[in-house]
Design a protein around this motif. Structure first.
Motif, PDB file in Angstrom:
ATOM      1  N   UNK A 115       0.850  -1.187   0.000  1.00  0.00           N
ATOM      2  CA  UNK A 115       0.000   0.000   0.000  1.00  0.00           C
ATOM      3  C   UNK A 115       0.889   1.241   0.000  1.00  0.00           C
ATOM      4  N   UNK A 116       0.906   2.013  -1.085  1.00  0.00           N
ATOM      5  CA  UNK A 116       1.877   3.115  -1.207  1.00  0.00           C
ATOM      6  C   UNK A 116       1.826   4.132  -0.076  1.00  0.00           C
ATOM      7  N   UNK A 117       0.625   4.508   0.365  1.00  0.00           N
ATOM      8  CA  UNK A 117       0.549   5.556   1.377  1.00  0.00           C
ATOM      9  C   UNK A 117       1.005   5.074   2.742  1.00  0.00           C
ATOM     10  N   UNK A 118       0.950   3.766   2.993  1.00  0.00           N
ATOM     11  CA  UNK A 118       1.503   3.259   4.248  1.00  0.00           C
ATOM     12  C   UNK A 118       3.030   3.239   4.189  1.00  0.00           C
ATOM     13  N   UNK A 119       3.596   2.944   3.036  1.00  0.00           N
ATOM     14  CA  UNK A 119       5.054   3.042   2.872  1.00  0.00           C
ATOM     15  C   UNK A 119       5.491   4.501   2.996  1.00  0.00           C
ATOM     16  N   UNK A 120       4.763   5.396   2.387  1.00  0.00           N
ATOM     17  CA  UNK A 120       5.025   6.834   2.512  1.00  0.00           C
ATOM     18  C   UNK A 120       5.007   7.249   3.982  1.00  0.00           C
ATOM     19  N   UNK A 121       4.003   6.755   4.718  1.00  0.00           N
ATOM     20  CA  UNK A 121       3.877   7.096   6.134  1.00  0.00           C
ATOM     21  C   UNK A 121       5.051   6.583   6.949  1.00  0.00           C
ATOM     22  N   UNK A 122       5.534   5.397   6.607  1.00  0.00           N
ATOM     23  CA  UNK A 122       6.624   4.795   7.376  1.00  0.00           C
ATOM     24  C   UNK A 122       7.880   5.651   7.340  1.00  0.00           C
ATOM     25  N   UNK A 123       8.060   6.438   6.283  1.00  0.00           N
ATOM     26  CA  UNK A 123       9.277   7.230   6.111  1.00  0.00           C
ATOM     27  C   UNK A 123       9.029   8.718   6.316  1.00  0.00           C
ATOM     28  N   UNK A 179     -11.513  17.605   6.832  1.00  0.00           N
ATOM     29  CA  UNK A 179     -10.210  17.407   7.449  1.00  0.00           C
ATOM     30  C   UNK A 179      -9.870  15.922   7.430  1.00  0.00           C
ATOM     31  N   UNK A 180      -9.121  15.524   6.410  1.00  0.00           N
ATOM     32  CA  UNK A 180      -8.635  14.147   6.331  1.00  0.00           C
ATOM     33  C   UNK A 180      -7.118  14.096   6.437  1.00  0.00           C
ATOM     34  N   UNK A 181      -6.472  15.256   6.656  1.00  0.00           N
ATOM     35  CA  UNK A 181      -5.019  15.303   6.700  1.00  0.00           C
ATOM     36  C   UNK A 181      -4.440  15.308   5.301  1.00  0.00           C
ATOM     37  N   UNK A 182      -3.171  15.675   5.209  1.00  0.00           N
ATOM     38  CA  UNK A 182      -2.508  15.680   3.911  1.00  0.00           C
ATOM     39  C   UNK A 182      -2.595  14.307   3.272  1.00  0.00           C
ATOM     40  N   UNK A 183      -3.130  14.266   2.064  1.00  0.00           N
ATOM     41  CA  UNK A 183      -3.280  13.034   1.286  1.00  0.00           C
ATOM     42  C   UNK A 183      -4.223  12.028   1.963  1.00  0.00           C
ATOM     43  N   UNK A 184      -4.973  12.465   2.981  1.00  0.00           N
ATOM     44  CA  UNK A 184      -5.901  11.559   3.673  1.00  0.00           C
ATOM     45  C   UNK A 184      -5.273  10.765   4.784  1.00  0.00           C
ATOM     46  N   UNK A 185      -4.179  11.242   5.357  1.00  0.00           N
ATOM     47  CA  UNK A 185      -3.395  10.422   6.287  1.00  0.00           C
ATOM     48  C   UNK A 185      -4.137  10.113   7.591  1.00  0.00           C
ATOM     49  N   UNK A 186      -5.161  10.896   7.961  1.00  0.00           N
ATOM     50  CA  UNK A 186      -5.894  10.568   9.175  1.00  0.00           C
ATOM     51  C   UNK A 186      -6.629   9.235   9.050  1.00  0.00           C
ATOM     52  N   UNK A 187      -6.891   8.826   7.816  1.00  0.00           N
ATOM     53  CA  UNK A 187      -7.624   7.579   7.584  1.00  0.00           C
ATOM     54  C   UNK A 187      -6.724   6.413   7.220  1.00  0.00           C
ATOM     55  N   UNK A 188      -5.424   6.644   7.114  1.00  0.00           N
ATOM     56  CA  UNK A 188      -4.520   5.558   6.726  1.00  0.00           C
ATOM     57  C   UNK A 188      -4.576   4.356   7.674  1.00  0.00           C
ATOM     58  N   UNK A 209       4.536   3.603  -8.690  1.00  0.00           N
ATOM     59  CA  UNK A 209       4.104   4.996  -8.799  1.00  0.00           C
ATOM     60  C   UNK A 209       4.226   5.716  -7.454  1.00  0.00           C
ATOM     61  N   UNK A 210       3.965   4.984  -6.375  1.00  0.00           N
ATOM     62  CA  UNK A 210       4.037   5.577  -5.049  1.00  0.00           C
ATOM     63  C   UNK A 210       5.444   5.992  -4.669  1.00  0.00           C
ATOM     64  N   UNK A 211       6.442   5.241  -5.112  1.00  0.00           N
ATOM     65  CA  UNK A 211       7.823   5.616  -4.823  1.00  0.00           C
ATOM     66  C   UNK A 211       8.166   6.953  -5.472  1.00  0.00           C
ATOM     67  N   UNK A 212       7.709   7.146  -6.702  1.00  0.00           N
ATOM     68  CA  UNK A 212       7.935   8.427  -7.371  1.00  0.00           C
ATOM     69  C   UNK A 212       7.189   9.544  -6.657  1.00  0.00           C
ATOM     70  N   UNK A 213       5.976   9.250  -6.186  1.00  0.00           N
ATOM     71  CA  UNK A 213       5.212  10.259  -5.465  1.00  0.00           C
ATOM     72  C   UNK A 213       5.885  10.622  -4.151  1.00  0.00           C
ATOM     73  N   UNK A 214       6.396   9.635  -3.440  1.00  0.00           N
ATOM     74  CA  UNK A 214       7.103   9.904  -2.189  1.00  0.00           C
ATOM     75  C   UNK A 214       8.292  10.824  -2.434  1.00  0.00           C
TER      76      UNK A 214
END
Length: 595
Positions: free
Chosen positions: A154-162, A370-379, A430-435
């Motif tokens: 899941x790209x946004x969880x990998x994004x969150x980890x870093x 209010x879902x946070x940047x990129x929706x992170x409150x719901x990750x 695609x998520x790696x490029x977005x990160x």
């Protein structure tokens, strides 16, 4: 009494450990791939994909230096939504300082590297929990492993980890707490296995993210009721047995021990048991009817991360509620209901549905969702979307269904799992490029502005900033937070309205009045001009740009250009370095500036 078939043997346990180790190492490898994408685009590994990560690191540095939960020195605030995360980052800050003293690179660089390693490790530890929770939701072992793989992809969880943010810590604590809660609800009442340890774990999750309050409340509510199935109908009754009541009392005391100091701190310093960001991000409920607009936004966030599984998740939730429990086919993970018709716990389903609904009730009608940047409150819900989505697929597929292709039987379940994993693999690339892009956006704006100001700005100057993270972390100056997180007295100004005045400019005029107070009067105003059109358009005398930081193809920041303005109250002019300070700086160098 267990039959021989239900007793896990050494071979089963080894198999489970190998699976968990493979999942953990796979997640770490994916995080490493994201870091490589960052290095390729930005040229170093010392950046973060949101300015909020720098906010956490600033709180942590103050705590590590003995200044307490302060942002500006000597000013304790309740702006940290994650005191447990702050405390852990304070330890990493000490280690970063030590490494920076003996190895090449600055302490800031090493602190960021350690923080990324820590976040990646926490995320990797989530995956075995996802696999085990999949078994408890009734998934066959292979589907449970597939669920853990899909969460890892899941790209946004990998994004969150870093990201240096608290998301992986909250995710791990919430998964551990829910898993323990399910075990306790399946254990015989009064037995040691039924002790309410889960409520202490979920209380710790509150110290990582304030959404944990809802999860803790749902866990208490889940213990208050018993849900049973009678001839296909669900019946709910209150849990009035002595063991149930004692467990609730002891669980409440454990949660209070964990949360008590933080609640007291928030009440004494901020006048409310809630963190100060609640006033910035949310509002008191206007009524109990959820906002349809918020629910649409929340659905879009979850759909973007797991498009196929979100569609099946509600069906999976229904299948989980209506099907009799069956023992998991992985003997190393016993602990489900083993065919009992009683639904021991509704907590996973309540959490998946409850968080978006709670936010929808709190949503202010006059503010963006209010879902946070990129929706992170719901990750933190994404693992549950995956597990209930797979439960829906598993329930819909006929047992043993297959396709005949060229005379060979191909399992539909295997084909479906391959399709899901294939889609997520493409998304990860695609998520790696977005990160990397989001890191670059922060580097070109807030970090670049801090680097440019560092040799020019007198330490006594007061700066009013839209983004308080990197600009405070890399500068010694006191900051006025224009968003109100660490300057809460500005909030009545930001949300003020007047029926006879243009709302698009009234709040900026109120802001100017606030900034003009004798105890304020910042020397510099660092903002994205599109957020402050009246002040930055030249209509207000005395606000003059001194440096611009363009953000090409911006996807992260509040605008495509960050500008430093001098103000009418200027007391500390910038030092000139080899010419006039007005210029447009270039890209970031390899290392963040020394703190």
């Amino acid at each position: 009494m267990h039959s021989r078939s239900t007793i896990p043997n050494a071979s089963d346990a080894r198999r489970a450990r190998r699976l968990d180790l493979s999942l953990t190492l796979g997640a770490l490898a994916l995080c490493a791939g994201y870091v490589l994408a960052e290095m390729r685009r930005v040229g170093h590994v010392g950046g973060l994909p949101l300015d909020d990560g720098w906010i956490h690191l600033q709180f942590a540095r103050q705590l590590a230096d003995g200044a307490g939960l302060a942002y500006n020195p000597g000013q304790w605030v309740t702006g940290s939504t994650a005191p447990l995360w702050t405390a852990l980052l304070a330890v990493l800050t000490h280690l970063g300082d030590a490494l920076g003293a003996i190895l090449p690179g600055t302490p800031a660089l090493w602190t960021v590297v350690l923080t990324k390693l820590f976040g990646a490790g926490l995320f990797a530890l989530c995956l075995p929990q996802v696999r085990r929770l999949g078994l408890r939701l009734g998934l066959p072992s292979a589907w449970a492993v597939c669920g853990a793989v899909l969460v890892a992809l899941t790209p946004w969880l990998l994004w969150s980890a870093l990201s240096a943010m608290e998301i992986p810590l909250f995710l791990l604590l919430s998964l551990l707490g829910i898993r323990r809660h399910l075990d306790e609800r399946s254990a015989p009442p009064g037995s040691p296995a039924a002790a309410p340890v889960s409520l202490a774990l979920l209380a710790a999750a509150v110290l990582a993210r304030p959404e944990g309050y809802l999860l803790l409340l749902l866990a208490f509510a889940d213990r208050l009721v018993r849900v049973e199935r009678d001839d296909g109908a669900l019946r709910v009754r209150l849990a009035t047995a002595g063991d149930d009541v004692r467990a609730l009392v002891w669980g409440g005391l454990l949660a209070l021990v964990v949360l008590g100091p933080t609640l007291l701190y928030h009440q004494v310093i901020g006048g409310s048991i809630l963190p100060g960001t609640f006033a910035v991000k949310g509002s008191a409920p206007r009524d109990l009817w959820p906002s349809a607009g918020y629910l649409r936004t929340a659905s879009a966030v979850l759909f973007r991360s797991q498009p196929l599984l979100l569609l099946a998740a509600l069906g999976g939730l229904a299948a989980w509620l209506t099907a009799r429990r069956a023992a998991p086919d992985d003997p190393s993970d016993r602990g489900d209901d083993n065919g009992d018709a009683r639904i021991r716990s509704l907590l996973p389903g309540l959490w998946l549905l409850g968080l978006p609904l709670a936010y929808a009730v709190l949503a202010a009608p006059d503010r963006p969702a209010q879902v946070g940047n990129f929706g992170r409150y719901l990750f933190p819900l994404l693992p549950w979307v995956v597990l209930f989505g797979l439960r829906g697929f598993a329930a819909a597929l006929p047992r043993g269904a297959a396709l005949l292709v060229g005379g060979r039987r191909l399992s539909i379940a295997v084909l479906g799992a391959a399709l899901l994993i294939g889609v997520q693999t493409v998304a990860v690339v695609d998520g790696a490029a977005m990160y990397a892009h989001t890191v670059d956006d922060v580097e070109r704006s807030d970090v670049a502005a801090a680097r440019w100001l560092a040799p020019r700005l007198p330490a006594e100057a007061l700066i009013a900033v839209q983004d308080i993270g990197a600009l405070k972390y890399f500068l010694p100056n006191t900051v006025l937070d224009l968003a109100g997180i660490v300057t809460p007295e500005i909030l009545p100004v930001l949300f003020a309205t007047a029926p006879d005045l243009d709302p698009s400019t009234y709040w900026e005029r109120r802001l100017l009045d606030f900034l003009a107070r004798p105890d304020r009067r910042p020397d510099y105003f660092v903002v994205f001009p599109n957020s402050y059109p009246l002040i930055t358009s030249g209509q207000v005398p005395g606000f003059e740009p001194v440096a611009r930081f363009p953000v090409p193809d911006n996807r992260t920041m509040a605008g495509s250009e960050l500008v430093i303005f001098r103000t009418p109250w200027l007391r500390y002019p910038l030092r000139e370095l080899g010419g006039h300070p007005l210029r447009e700086p270039g890209p970031s160098p390899a290392d963040p500036p020394s703190r």
